[in-house]
Structures are given as C-alpha cells and as structure tokens.
Design a protein around this motif. Sequence first.
Motif, mmCIF file in Angstrom:
data_model
loop_
_atom_site.group_PDB
_atom_site.id
_atom_site.type_symbol
_atom_site.label_atom_id
_atom_site.label_comp_id
_atom_site.label_asym_id
_atom_site.label_seq_id
_atom_site.Cartn_x
_atom_site.Cartn_y
_atom_site.Cartn_z
ATOM 1 N N ILE A 233 28.149 38.255 42.330
ATOM 2 C CA ILE A 233 29.075 37.125 42.344
ATOM 3 C C ILE A 233 30.358 37.446 43.107
ATOM 4 O O ILE A 233 30.779 36.692 43.997
ATOM 5 C CB ILE A 233 29.396 36.668 40.905
ATOM 6 C CG1 ILE A 233 28.156 36.058 40.267
ATOM 7 C CG2 ILE A 233 30.546 35.659 40.902
ATOM 8 C CD1 ILE A 233 28.340 35.661 38.821
ATOM 9 N N LEU A 234 31.007 38.564 42.755
ATOM 10 C CA LEU A 234 32.277 38.888 43.425
ATOM 11 C C LEU A 234 32.099 39.059 44.928
ATOM 12 O O LEU A 234 32.886 38.493 45.701
ATOM 13 C CB LEU A 234 32.902 40.135 42.793
ATOM 14 C CG LEU A 234 33.277 40.054 41.305
ATOM 15 C CD1 LEU A 234 34.053 41.298 40.892
ATOM 16 C CD2 LEU A 234 34.073 38.807 40.995
ATOM 17 N N PRO A 235 31.105 39.831 45.413
ATOM 18 C CA PRO A 235 30.929 39.944 46.866
ATOM 19 C C PRO A 235 30.668 38.607 47.544
ATOM 20 O O PRO A 235 31.155 38.364 48.660
ATOM 21 C CB PRO A 235 29.724 40.884 47.006
ATOM 22 C CG PRO A 235 29.712 41.677 45.751
ATOM 23 C CD PRO A 235 30.208 40.749 44.689
ATOM 24 N N LEU A 253 38.682 42.732 36.901
ATOM 25 C CA LEU A 253 37.876 43.246 37.998
ATOM 26 C C LEU A 253 38.031 42.376 39.240
ATOM 27 O O LEU A 253 38.181 42.882 40.363
ATOM 28 C CB LEU A 253 36.410 43.302 37.565
ATOM 29 C CG LEU A 253 35.414 43.935 38.528
ATOM 30 C CD1 LEU A 253 35.791 45.387 38.819
ATOM 31 C CD2 LEU A 253 34.000 43.851 37.953
ATOM 32 N N ALA A 254 38.014 41.051 39.045
ATOM 33 C CA ALA A 254 38.134 40.134 40.184
ATOM 34 C C ALA A 254 39.496 40.277 40.867
ATOM 35 O O ALA A 254 39.590 40.285 42.103
ATOM 36 C CB ALA A 254 37.927 38.693 39.716
ATOM 37 N N GLU A 255 40.545 40.392 40.082
ATOM 38 C CA GLU A 255 41.885 40.514 40.678
ATOM 39 C C GLU A 255 42.036 41.826 41.432
ATOM 40 O O GLU A 255 42.723 41.871 42.470
ATOM 41 C CB GLU A 255 42.949 40.375 39.592
ATOM 42 C CG GLU A 255 43.048 38.945 39.058
ATOM 43 C CD GLU A 255 44.093 38.778 37.972
ATOM 44 O OE1 GLU A 255 44.542 37.637 37.767
ATOM 45 O OE2 GLU A 255 44.464 39.786 37.326
ATOM 46 N N ARG A 256 41.377 42.888 40.945
ATOM 47 C CA ARG A 256 41.457 44.162 41.679
ATOM 48 C C ARG A 256 40.754 44.092 43.027
ATOM 49 O O ARG A 256 41.093 44.831 43.945
ATOM 50 C CB ARG A 256 40.869 45.299 40.828
ATOM 51 C CG ARG A 256 41.799 45.768 39.713
ATOM 52 C CD ARG A 256 41.398 47.143 39.187
ATOM 53 N NE ARG A 256 40.132 47.128 38.488
ATOM 54 C CZ ARG A 256 40.000 46.865 37.185
ATOM 55 N NH1 ARG A 256 41.080 46.575 36.459
ATOM 56 N NH2 ARG A 256 38.813 46.884 36.604
ATOM 57 N N THR A 257 39.775 43.197 43.155
ATOM 58 C CA THR A 257 39.095 43.058 44.442
ATOM 59 C C THR A 257 39.843 42.133 45.395
ATOM 60 O O THR A 257 39.452 41.984 46.544
ATOM 61 C CB THR A 257 37.667 42.510 44.255
ATOM 62 O OG1 THR A 257 37.735 41.170 43.759
ATOM 63 C CG2 THR A 257 36.857 43.381 43.318
ATOM 64 N N GLY A 258 40.910 41.500 44.898
ATOM 65 C CA GLY A 258 41.693 40.614 45.754
ATOM 66 C C GLY A 258 41.373 39.143 45.597
ATOM 67 O O GLY A 258 41.946 38.310 46.306
ATOM 68 N N LEU A 259 40.477 38.792 44.690
ATOM 69 C CA LEU A 259 40.154 37.381 44.479
ATOM 70 C C LEU A 259 41.263 36.677 43.709
ATOM 71 O O LEU A 259 42.018 37.302 42.959
ATOM 72 C CB LEU A 259 38.839 37.249 43.708
ATOM 73 C CG LEU A 259 37.558 37.618 44.449
ATOM 74 C CD1 LEU A 259 36.359 37.486 43.520
ATOM 75 C CD2 LEU A 259 37.371 36.723 45.676
ATOM 76 N N SER A 260 41.320 35.374 43.877
ATOM 77 C CA SER A 260 42.236 34.540 43.111
ATOM 78 C C SER A 260 41.495 34.038 41.873
ATOM 79 O O SER A 260 40.382 33.514 41.981
ATOM 80 C CB SER A 260 42.701 33.361 43.969
ATOM 81 O OG SER A 260 43.578 32.538 43.255
#
Length: 300
Positions: A233-235, A253-260
């Motif tokens: 999902i995240l990728p 986890l999502a915020e660490r990858t740069g997602l909003s």
Amino acid sequence: MGRIMDVRQLEYFLAVVDHGGFNRAAAALYLSQPSLSQAIRTLERDLGSELFHRIGRRAVLTEAGTALIEPARTAVRGLKLARASVEAVHGLRGGRIDIAAMPSQAIEPLTGMIRRFATAHPQVSVAVRAAFTAQDAAQMVRTGVSELGLLAGPRDLPLRDVEIHPLARQRFVLLCPPDGPFPPGAAVHREQLAGARLIVGQPGTGMRGYVDELRARGVDLTTVVEVEHRVAILPLVLAGVGLAVVTDAWRPLAERTGLSVLALEPATGLDVCLISRRTALTPAARAFLENAAPADGAAP
C-alpha cells in the motif's frame, strides 16, 4: 481394536494439514518423509480410516481427515496447556504463544504488545500468523490454530464461540502522496473523495468496507488496485498510483515515508480486540492478555 493413538501422531497429522503436504510437513518437523508417512499410516490403521487421499505428491483430506482436525487441535492444545501449566510453577521460562493478527493491527497495537510482553517475559517466543479478515482470525482461534487473535471490525461484528477482550478504537485516515490533491493537515470530508482513485483491500477487510459504504452513499470512486498484500500500500501511494483509506495504525510508518496522513470526516473507525477460546489458556497466553493494554499515559 488398534492401540490408543498418541498426541505426537496428531501433531504429525496437523503438520501435514497446515503445511499442505507430506514433504513440507516433514521438513518443518525435521523428519524424513518416509518416517512421517509411516506415522500417518499407523494413525490411519489405528483409526480404521484413511485421512488423506494420496494423489501424486499431493495429500488431500478425506472426510474422516476433515473430521479429525478440530479434535486433534483440541488434544494437542490440551497437552501444551498441561505442560505449560506445570512449567509455570517456576515462572514463564520458555514456551511459545501463537497469535493470529490482521495486517493493520500487526503494525499497531501488536508491536507495542509484543514489546511489553517480551520485556516482562523474555524467554517466551511469540509466533504471529496472518489473518486477512476478522472472521479468518476468529476461525483460527476457534479451531486451535492460534491461541489468541488480534482483529478489528465494526462494533456489531459477529464473533461466535470466542472470548472478546476489547482494546481500543482505530480511526480511518487517508493516505496521500506529498503532492496529493488535499492540503497537508486538513481533514477530508468523505464527499470530497468523489472522483478519487483508490487502492483498496479485499472484501471482508475494514478498509474495503469503508470504501464500499462510500459507494453505497453515492460517492463516485475508482478502484485502481485491489491488494491483499498490505506491504504494497505505502509504495503504491508513494508512486502516485492512488490514495488509500487505512486505520491510523499506519500513521507513524506512513509519515516516516513522507506520505500525508489526513483525518477523514465524519470520524469513523474500527474496534480493536483480542480474542481467545472459551477454554483454559496457557500461562503465556494469560500473561500476554495481562500485558496487552498499555499503562495509563504510555504510548500504544
């Protein structure tokens, strides 16, 4: 009349069932395949029924084999409970606990639970099994595949023949790429998702249920990907393929990858709980339940 079967034979039988064949079961049990086959044939002779149809290299359960699964799990679990109860007299100095967990809840709260449990009982190992839906997790607990289950669902989720241990509520949020259609930090009303391209889970999951409900309300959405593998999902969102509705277990986890990560309005979510069988639990399982909830003020 045949001799009384022993529990090890039942463990071998269940290994063939769970691993889908004799070769993989033998490898998991550190046995030679002929030795395992001989043990199963002895069990079949004692029971007076074939348990598997041998079709080439495949082993397909017979009707008798299917009927044996649940009693076999009960017997094996009972022996493990007896051993664990005796060992617990001297404290939890070993052993293992099996937990069936849905993917989102395997991120949180399971990570926090295992951290607290491992700190309190470092010599007990935890085995996490994948359950894609709440009903999958409940079935794995009912049939003895796992002693505990961690799942999330609506408040009225029907869960038969299991003990429910409520934990928390997880709110739905929207994952967007950094250059997504909504400003960072702003809450998104569900009607604003009209026209959105979404990455969804398979039927029976909470995230899919939310999207299906939006469609039932007349919000026009496009499904671009239906995915069972939550790790994708995240990728996929980062690559700009689409947006995703998930629970806020994914937020750190999502915020660490740069997602909003944006709140959805009106606020709605899923109730998270642990479940267990309505029978005696091993000392390790009881200890895990006692450590499940964080202390007041502690992070989940």
